[in-house]
Design a protein around this motif. Sequence first.
Motif, PDB file in Angstrom:
ATOM      1  N   SER A  23      -1.864  10.785   4.956  1.00 51.80           N
ATOM      2  CA  SER A  23      -2.323   9.406   5.053  1.00 51.80           C
ATOM      3  C   SER A  23      -3.829   9.387   5.255  1.00 51.80           C
ATOM      4  CB  SER A  23      -1.634   8.669   6.206  1.00 51.80           C
ATOM      5  OG  SER A  23      -2.019   9.201   7.450  1.00 51.80           O
ATOM      6  N   LEU A  24      -4.442   8.270   4.908  1.00 59.11           N
ATOM      7  CA  LEU A  24      -5.891   8.110   5.012  1.00 59.11           C
ATOM      8  C   LEU A  24      -6.189   6.760   5.646  1.00 59.11           C
ATOM      9  CD1 LEU A  24      -6.645   9.109   1.309  1.00 59.11           C
ATOM     10  CD2 LEU A  24      -7.097  10.574   3.297  1.00 59.11           C
ATOM     11  N   ARG A  25      -7.197   6.735   6.470  1.00 54.84           N
ATOM     12  CA  ARG A  25      -7.587   5.474   7.090  1.00 54.84           C
ATOM     13  C   ARG A  25      -8.303   4.606   6.056  1.00 54.84           C
ATOM     14  NH1 ARG A  25     -10.448   5.462  13.007  1.00 54.84           N
ATOM     15  NH2 ARG A  25     -10.445   3.216  13.382  1.00 54.84           N
ATOM     16  N   LEU A  26      -7.819   3.388   5.891  1.00 50.17           N
ATOM     17  CA  LEU A  26      -8.315   2.504   4.843  1.00 50.17           C
ATOM     18  C   LEU A  26      -9.820   2.282   4.952  1.00 50.17           C
ATOM     19  CD1 LEU A  26      -7.749   0.579   2.462  1.00 50.17           C
ATOM     20  CD2 LEU A  26      -7.211  -1.198   4.138  1.00 50.17           C
ATOM     21  N   ALA A  45      -2.219  -2.709  -5.414  1.00 49.36           N
ATOM     22  CA  ALA A  45      -1.253  -3.640  -6.013  1.00 49.36           C
ATOM     23  C   ALA A  45      -1.037  -3.379  -7.501  1.00 49.36           C
ATOM     24  CB  ALA A  45      -1.717  -5.074  -5.795  1.00 49.36           C
ATOM     25  N   MET A  46      -1.884  -2.563  -8.105  1.00 46.86           N
ATOM     26  CA  MET A  46      -1.740  -2.235  -9.526  1.00 46.86           C
ATOM     27  C   MET A  46      -0.525  -1.334  -9.719  1.00 46.86           C
ATOM     28  SD  MET A  46      -4.427  -3.649 -11.079  1.00 46.86           S
ATOM     29  CE  MET A  46      -4.814  -2.679 -12.536  1.00 46.86           C
ATOM     30  N   LYS A  47       0.235  -1.575 -10.780  1.00 45.37           N
ATOM     31  CA  LYS A  47       1.443  -0.790 -11.003  1.00 45.37           C
ATOM     32  C   LYS A  47       1.142   0.685 -11.263  1.00 45.37           C
ATOM     33  CE  LYS A  47       1.813  -1.856 -15.970  1.00 45.37           C
ATOM     34  NZ  LYS A  47       2.682  -2.429 -17.030  1.00 45.37           N
ATOM     35  N   GLU A  48      -0.071   0.988 -11.709  1.00 47.89           N
ATOM     36  CA  GLU A  48      -0.442   2.383 -11.971  1.00 47.89           C
ATOM     37  C   GLU A  48      -0.921   3.105 -10.719  1.00 47.89           C
ATOM     38  OE1 GLU A  48      -1.938  -0.222 -13.314  1.00 47.89           O
ATOM     39  OE2 GLU A  48      -1.545  -0.270 -15.484  1.00 47.89           O
ATOM     40  N   ALA A  49      -1.067   2.392  -9.592  1.00 48.73           N
ATOM     41  CA  ALA A  49      -1.626   2.993  -8.386  1.00 48.73           C
ATOM     42  C   ALA A  49      -0.749   4.115  -7.856  1.00 48.73           C
ATOM     43  CB  ALA A  49      -1.819   1.930  -7.305  1.00 48.73           C
ATOM     44  N   ALA A  50      -1.394   5.194  -7.426  1.00 48.47           N
ATOM     45  CA  ALA A  50      -0.687   6.329  -6.836  1.00 48.47           C
ATOM     46  C   ALA A  50      -0.581   6.198  -5.327  1.00 48.47           C
ATOM     47  CB  ALA A  50      -1.410   7.628  -7.191  1.00 48.47           C
ATOM     48  N   PHE A  51      -1.035   5.078  -4.803  1.00 43.88           N
ATOM     49  CA  PHE A  51      -1.052   4.898  -3.352  1.00 43.88           C
ATOM     50  C   PHE A  51      -0.696   3.465  -2.978  1.00 43.88           C
ATOM     51  CE2 PHE A  51      -5.205   3.782  -4.954  1.00 43.88           C
ATOM     52  CZ  PHE A  51      -5.595   2.676  -4.211  1.00 43.88           C
ATOM     53  N   ALA A  52      -0.407   3.288  -1.686  1.00 42.74           N
ATOM     54  CA  ALA A  52      -0.127   1.963  -1.148  1.00 42.74           C
ATOM     55  C   ALA A  52      -0.898   1.796   0.149  1.00 42.74           C
ATOM     56  CB  ALA A  52       1.371   1.801  -0.896  1.00 42.74           C
ATOM     57  N   ILE A  58      -3.816   4.244   4.078  1.00 41.68           N
ATOM     58  CA  ILE A  58      -3.418   4.497   2.704  1.00 41.68           C
ATOM     59  C   ILE A  58      -2.413   5.631   2.702  1.00 41.68           C
ATOM     60  CG2 ILE A  58      -4.219   5.413   0.485  1.00 41.68           C
ATOM     61  CD1 ILE A  58      -6.843   3.939   0.933  1.00 41.68           C
ATOM     62  N   VAL A  59      -1.291   5.427   2.036  1.00 41.29           N
ATOM     63  CA  VAL A  59      -0.241   6.439   1.959  1.00 41.29           C
ATOM     64  C   VAL A  59       0.177   6.602   0.503  1.00 41.29           C
ATOM     65  CG1 VAL A  59       0.623   5.954   4.271  1.00 41.29           C
ATOM     66  CG2 VAL A  59       1.589   4.724   2.325  1.00 41.29           C
ATOM     67  N   PRO A  60       0.802   7.732   0.160  1.00 42.02           N
ATOM     68  CA  PRO A  60       1.275   7.910  -1.213  1.00 42.02           C
ATOM     69  C   PRO A  60       2.287   6.840  -1.590  1.00 42.02           C
ATOM     70  CG  PRO A  60       1.271   9.995  -0.046  1.00 42.02           C
ATOM     71  CD  PRO A  60       1.013   8.925   0.981  1.00 42.02           C
ATOM     72  N   HIS A  61       2.193   6.355  -2.800  1.00 40.61           N
ATOM     73  CA  HIS A  61       3.070   5.276  -3.257  1.00 40.61           C
ATOM     74  C   HIS A  61       4.534   5.665  -3.195  1.00 40.61           C
ATOM     75  CE1 HIS A  61       4.745   2.101  -5.816  1.00 40.61           C
ATOM     76  NE2 HIS A  61       3.655   1.437  -5.527  1.00 40.61           N
ATOM     77  N   ARG A  62       4.825   6.918  -3.360  1.00 39.01           N
ATOM     78  CA  ARG A  62       6.228   7.355  -3.403  1.00 39.01           C
ATOM     79  C   ARG A  62       6.928   7.200  -2.059  1.00 39.01           C
ATOM     80  NH1 ARG A  62       3.002  11.838  -3.736  1.00 39.01           N
ATOM     81  NH2 ARG A  62       3.128  13.388  -2.054  1.00 39.01           N
ATOM     82  N   PHE A  63       6.154   6.979  -0.965  1.00 35.06           N
ATOM     83  CA  PHE A  63       6.758   6.870   0.347  1.00 35.06           C
ATOM     84  C   PHE A  63       7.062   5.437   0.751  1.00 35.06           C
ATOM     85  CE2 PHE A  63       6.791  11.101   1.103  1.00 35.06           C
ATOM     86  CZ  PHE A  63       5.586  11.731   1.346  1.00 35.06           C
ATOM     87  N   LEU A 146       5.080  12.762  10.622  1.00 34.58           N
ATOM     88  CA  LEU A 146       4.577  11.446  10.243  1.00 34.58           C
ATOM     89  C   LEU A 146       5.589  10.706   9.376  1.00 34.58           C
ATOM     90  CD1 LEU A 146       2.230   9.389  10.068  1.00 34.58           C
ATOM     91  CD2 LEU A 146       1.456  10.620   8.038  1.00 34.58           C
ATOM     92  N   GLN A 147       5.860   9.464   9.753  1.00 39.01           N
ATOM     93  CA  GLN A 147       6.730   8.580   8.977  1.00 39.01           C
ATOM     94  C   GLN A 147       5.878   7.421   8.459  1.00 39.01           C
ATOM     95  OE1 GLN A 147       9.695   9.217   8.088  1.00 39.01           O
ATOM     96  NE2 GLN A 147      10.402  10.795   9.521  1.00 39.01           N
ATOM     97  N   PRO A 148       5.423   7.511   7.187  1.00 39.38           N
ATOM     98  CA  PRO A 148       4.487   6.505   6.668  1.00 39.38           C
ATOM     99  C   PRO A 148       5.033   5.078   6.673  1.00 39.38           C
ATOM    100  CG  PRO A 148       4.485   8.454   5.271  1.00 39.38           C
ATOM    101  CD  PRO A 148       5.632   8.613   6.221  1.00 39.38           C
TER     102      PRO A 148
END
Length: 251
Positions: A23-26, A45-52, A58-63, A146-148
């Motif tokens: 994770s990364l601090r926004l 919010a972009m559908k191509e984004a690899a993060f959320a 900021i965390v990986p989108h897959r989580f 860590l639980q994102p």
Amino acid sequence: MTRPSGFTARNERISFLLDVTPSLRLRDVAQELGVTEMTLRRDAAMKEAAFACQGGYIVPHRFVGDYDFDKQMRRAITAKRQAAGYAADLVPADACVFLDTGTTLPHLARALSRVQVRRIVTHCLTVADHLHGRTSAVVEFIGGTLQPRTRSCHPADPVAALSEFDIDMAFLSAGALDAHGVLTCSHDYEVAMKRAALAAATVTWSVMDTSKIGQTRSARFATLSELSGIVTEQGVHPSGEGLPTVSPGAA
């Protein structure tokens, strides 16, 4: 370092950074990339984004999954702040306080930063972030896996992790309180820490907005009879007094 410009470049850079850390601090990423936090939220919010973006991180989108932490943080903000204010009034000076994860307790963290408490113990990154630089209390962060989804860390043995602290009061989050007085949350992994805090503290309250009353979630962690009571935007409810359709003696 050359700052990446444009969504594609930022997306690639953030994806690379998330391969190194979970994770990364926004605010830190925004500063490093030379953009605003809102720009990164729009990128996410972009559908191509690899993060959320979740709760200032900021965390990986897959989580991300079905539980949207950011969305829950924005829900019922006024009610959560009011409940947090009532909860803060319960805390005596020089107390050692445990703050659970969740989207209501960061508001309590802010309120407690203005109270002369001795120590605040938490495993929630969002709570710790709210306390950073705002309190004179000693802040103890409990590490672990860590639980994102909930921006929290969970040690293998939460009872042992809390045993070194003389916790006076614990404030627990809850996803729901049903009509039989059963408190539940959305994730099974939350239960062990909640139970450990309940056992370690002299006094334990759950803080929630009233929209959660009469509802239920998948993971049961306590009954109302095990707590000192509930704090909502309507005030303090010792043993659940004054809450609709709740039986304090439920097992």
